[in-house]
Design a protein around this motif. Sequence first.
Motif, PDB file in Angstrom:
ATOM      1  N   LEU A  20     -17.454  43.128 -65.602  1.00  0.00           N
ATOM      2  CA  LEU A  20     -18.095  42.370 -64.525  1.00  0.00           C
ATOM      3  C   LEU A  20     -18.800  41.137 -65.075  1.00  0.00           C
ATOM      4  O   LEU A  20     -18.774  40.062 -64.458  1.00  0.00           O
ATOM      5  CB  LEU A  20     -19.102  43.266 -63.794  1.00  0.00           C
ATOM      6  CG  LEU A  20     -20.067  42.568 -62.827  1.00  0.00           C
ATOM      7  CD1 LEU A  20     -19.313  41.899 -61.692  1.00  0.00           C
ATOM      8  CD2 LEU A  20     -21.102  43.543 -62.300  1.00  0.00           C
ATOM      9  N   GLY A  21     -19.429  41.256 -66.245  1.00  0.00           N
ATOM     10  CA  GLY A  21     -20.107  40.115 -66.850  1.00  0.00           C
ATOM     11  C   GLY A  21     -19.159  38.974 -67.153  1.00  0.00           C
ATOM     12  O   GLY A  21     -19.557  37.802 -67.145  1.00  0.00           O
ATOM     13  N   GLY A  22     -17.887  39.297 -67.429  1.00  0.00           N
ATOM     14  CA  GLY A  22     -16.908  38.249 -67.653  1.00  0.00           C
ATOM     15  C   GLY A  22     -16.626  37.448 -66.400  1.00  0.00           C
ATOM     16  O   GLY A  22     -16.397  36.228 -66.443  1.00  0.00           O
ATOM     17  N   ILE A  23     -16.647  38.115 -65.249  1.00  0.00           N
ATOM     18  CA  ILE A  23     -16.470  37.413 -63.974  1.00  0.00           C
ATOM     19  C   ILE A  23     -17.658  36.489 -63.725  1.00  0.00           C
ATOM     20  O   ILE A  23     -17.499  35.329 -63.319  1.00  0.00           O
ATOM     21  CB  ILE A  23     -16.308  38.432 -62.826  1.00  0.00           C
ATOM     22  CG1 ILE A  23     -15.029  39.241 -63.028  1.00  0.00           C
ATOM     23  CG2 ILE A  23     -16.298  37.722 -61.468  1.00  0.00           C
ATOM     24  CD1 ILE A  23     -14.852  40.375 -62.039  1.00  0.00           C
ATOM     25  N   ILE A  24     -18.867  36.987 -63.992  1.00  0.00           N
ATOM     26  CA  ILE A  24     -20.064  36.163 -63.807  1.00  0.00           C
ATOM     27  C   ILE A  24     -20.060  34.997 -64.786  1.00  0.00           C
ATOM     28  O   ILE A  24     -20.458  33.873 -64.446  1.00  0.00           O
ATOM     29  CB  ILE A  24     -21.326  37.023 -63.961  1.00  0.00           C
ATOM     30  CG1 ILE A  24     -21.375  38.079 -62.849  1.00  0.00           C
ATOM     31  CG2 ILE A  24     -22.585  36.167 -63.928  1.00  0.00           C
ATOM     32  CD1 ILE A  24     -22.501  39.076 -62.985  1.00  0.00           C
ATOM     33  N   ALA A  25     -19.603  35.233 -66.019  1.00  0.00           N
ATOM     34  CA  ALA A  25     -19.524  34.154 -67.010  1.00  0.00           C
ATOM     35  C   ALA A  25     -18.593  33.051 -66.524  1.00  0.00           C
ATOM     36  O   ALA A  25     -18.886  31.852 -66.688  1.00  0.00           O
ATOM     37  CB  ALA A  25     -19.046  34.716 -68.348  1.00  0.00           C
ATOM     38  N   GLN A  26     -17.477  33.431 -65.929  1.00  0.00           N
ATOM     39  CA  GLN A  26     -16.547  32.428 -65.399  1.00  0.00           C
ATOM     40  C   GLN A  26     -17.168  31.661 -64.232  1.00  0.00           C
ATOM     41  O   GLN A  26     -16.991  30.443 -64.105  1.00  0.00           O
ATOM     42  CB  GLN A  26     -15.241  33.104 -64.962  1.00  0.00           C
ATOM     43  CG  GLN A  26     -14.437  33.664 -66.112  1.00  0.00           C
ATOM     44  CD  GLN A  26     -13.267  34.520 -65.649  1.00  0.00           C
ATOM     45  OE1 GLN A  26     -12.225  33.995 -65.265  1.00  0.00           O
ATOM     46  NE2 GLN A  26     -13.442  35.841 -65.685  1.00  0.00           N
ATOM     47  N   ALA A  27     -17.913  32.364 -63.392  1.00  0.00           N
ATOM     48  CA  ALA A  27     -18.592  31.695 -62.284  1.00  0.00           C
ATOM     49  C   ALA A  27     -19.620  30.693 -62.805  1.00  0.00           C
ATOM     50  O   ALA A  27     -19.760  29.588 -62.266  1.00  0.00           O
ATOM     51  CB  ALA A  27     -19.269  32.731 -61.381  1.00  0.00           C
ATOM     52  N   PHE A  28     -20.342  31.073 -63.859  1.00  0.00           N
ATOM     53  CA  PHE A  28     -21.331  30.182 -64.453  1.00  0.00           C
ATOM     54  C   PHE A  28     -20.665  28.950 -65.048  1.00  0.00           C
ATOM     55  O   PHE A  28     -21.138  27.820 -64.880  1.00  0.00           O
ATOM     56  CB  PHE A  28     -22.111  30.939 -65.532  1.00  0.00           C
ATOM     57  CG  PHE A  28     -23.078  30.093 -66.303  1.00  0.00           C
ATOM     58  CD1 PHE A  28     -24.170  29.506 -65.675  1.00  0.00           C
ATOM     59  CD2 PHE A  28     -22.907  29.875 -67.658  1.00  0.00           C
ATOM     60  CE1 PHE A  28     -25.068  28.708 -66.385  1.00  0.00           C
ATOM     61  CE2 PHE A  28     -23.788  29.105 -68.385  1.00  0.00           C
ATOM     62  CZ  PHE A  28     -24.870  28.507 -67.743  1.00  0.00           C
ATOM     63  N   ALA A  29     -19.531  29.159 -65.742  1.00  0.00           N
ATOM     64  CA  ALA A  29     -18.819  28.023 -66.345  1.00  0.00           C
ATOM     65  C   ALA A  29     -18.222  27.108 -65.278  1.00  0.00           C
ATOM     66  O   ALA A  29     -18.110  25.896 -65.485  1.00  0.00           O
ATOM     67  CB  ALA A  29     -17.724  28.534 -67.279  1.00  0.00           C
ATOM     68  N   THR A  30     -17.856  27.669 -64.135  1.00  0.00           N
ATOM     69  CA  THR A  30     -17.356  26.849 -63.034  1.00  0.00           C
ATOM     70  C   THR A  30     -18.477  26.027 -62.412  1.00  0.00           C
ATOM     71  O   THR A  30     -18.317  24.839 -62.126  1.00  0.00           O
ATOM     72  CB  THR A  30     -16.710  27.745 -61.953  1.00  0.00           C
ATOM     73  OG1 THR A  30     -15.560  28.388 -62.503  1.00  0.00           O
ATOM     74  CG2 THR A  30     -16.282  26.930 -60.741  1.00  0.00           C
ATOM     75  N   ARG A  31     -19.640  26.671 -62.235  1.00  0.00           N
ATOM     76  CA  ARG A  31     -20.770  26.007 -61.584  1.00  0.00           C
ATOM     77  C   ARG A  31     -21.457  25.008 -62.495  1.00  0.00           C
ATOM     78  O   ARG A  31     -21.809  23.903 -62.074  1.00  0.00           O
ATOM     79  CB  ARG A  31     -21.789  27.054 -61.127  1.00  0.00           C
ATOM     80  CG  ARG A  31     -23.030  26.491 -60.443  1.00  0.00           C
ATOM     81  CD  ARG A  31     -24.093  27.567 -60.303  1.00  0.00           C
ATOM     82  NE  ARG A  31     -25.222  27.146 -59.510  1.00  0.00           N
ATOM     83  CZ  ARG A  31     -26.254  26.438 -59.993  1.00  0.00           C
ATOM     84  NH1 ARG A  31     -26.257  26.064 -61.259  1.00  0.00           N
ATOM     85  NH2 ARG A  31     -27.270  26.118 -59.194  1.00  0.00           N
ATOM     86  N   SER A  32     -21.672  25.385 -63.749  1.00  0.00           N
ATOM     87  CA  SER A  32     -22.482  24.564 -64.649  1.00  0.00           C
ATOM     88  C   SER A  32     -21.792  24.404 -66.012  1.00  0.00           C
ATOM     89  O   SER A  32     -22.294  24.884 -67.035  1.00  0.00           O
ATOM     90  CB  SER A  32     -23.867  25.197 -64.836  1.00  0.00           C
ATOM     91  OG  SER A  32     -24.527  25.405 -63.611  1.00  0.00           O
TER      92      SER A  32
END
Length: 364
Positions: A164-176
């Motif tokens: 799940l943290g990998g999904i959040i990491a991708q969201a963070f890299a997309t956003r910022s």
Amino acid sequence: MATPRPNSMRILLPDEKVRDVLRKKKKRRRSRRMVVLSVLGVAAVAFYAFPGTRQPRDLYATVDRQVLFSLAEARGDYPLNRIDVGGTIWSYRRAGGGNEAVVFLHGMEGTSDIWWQQLRSLDSYKGLAANYGRVRTAEQAAAGIVAILDAEGVGRAHVVGTSLGGIIAQAFATRSPERVRSLVLSNTVVPGGKLQGHPRSQVMLGALTPTWVMRTRLRRTVLNEVFPTSGRSALVRDYVLQQSYLMSREDFTTRSRLLGSDFDPPRIVEEQIPTLIIESDNDPLVREAERAELRDTYPSASVVTLDAAGHCPYLNRPAQYTRTLDDFFSSLRSADGVSEMSSDTTQADDMGIDGAGAAADTIG
């Protein structure tokens, strides 16, 4: 003259008798319906409120004592820091020091201290291990990571996310993307992908799932899939089992919702984000099709495939996992050094000075 009969003894005409019988039947049906609804209501409350089994007393009984001491010591050395992000409480652990920061993002059945072995070993970095706030979207989860970096005065960080943290990491890299020094995607899937053991029904019905059902399902996944593929690691089994007893239904709902997040993957090439994929060839929750999809989504990423390491290699293969991270981060510093030397040489050539002279001028 006839004496009138009292009302209680009045004679009913045929039509009145029928209506009276129907009224009594209707009243009995209403009473039975109320009884059934009451029983169902009590059963529903009991179904949702049933706490399930308690945490076994022999949890961690077969885990190496030194490992347990190290975990307990790390929990004391790295206390939780709490911040308010738009009315939602987030927490994280801070460890180490140095000029570079690493953000660690745990999986569905984890928490911040699951990374304690990496926080210990990578003490030359500023390690920040997050616990997620109860957010509704991947965008809000990414905002929570930004808030942690801001609270620590960190501009850019290496971001390591597992499951799940990998999904959040991708969201963070997309956003910022400007806040990402590098991206490590470990035992995870692409946005909108599927983790085995966490079906779509769980994602969609997370809020309706009783706590004991949720916990039972997690334990079944741990015992039947995660534990056997980890080399039968007692630490993996007992740590993740413990989380199944501690996780609240609210946390389960939040994480299930985030598991179903679907968004555009980060543009790692355009944003120049060095990316490493860590996978296990026997991961029971990220099967080969999902691993291939992740590699295809990020074709420029480096890939390290661990042999028979299961879904939680940072727990059961901590030395190998940490060394993989350190080697990747070190390679980026080396590449930066080569880039800077190349830039210095170019500037020296433009000025008619050879590289050695430029270096001597810099040193002297």
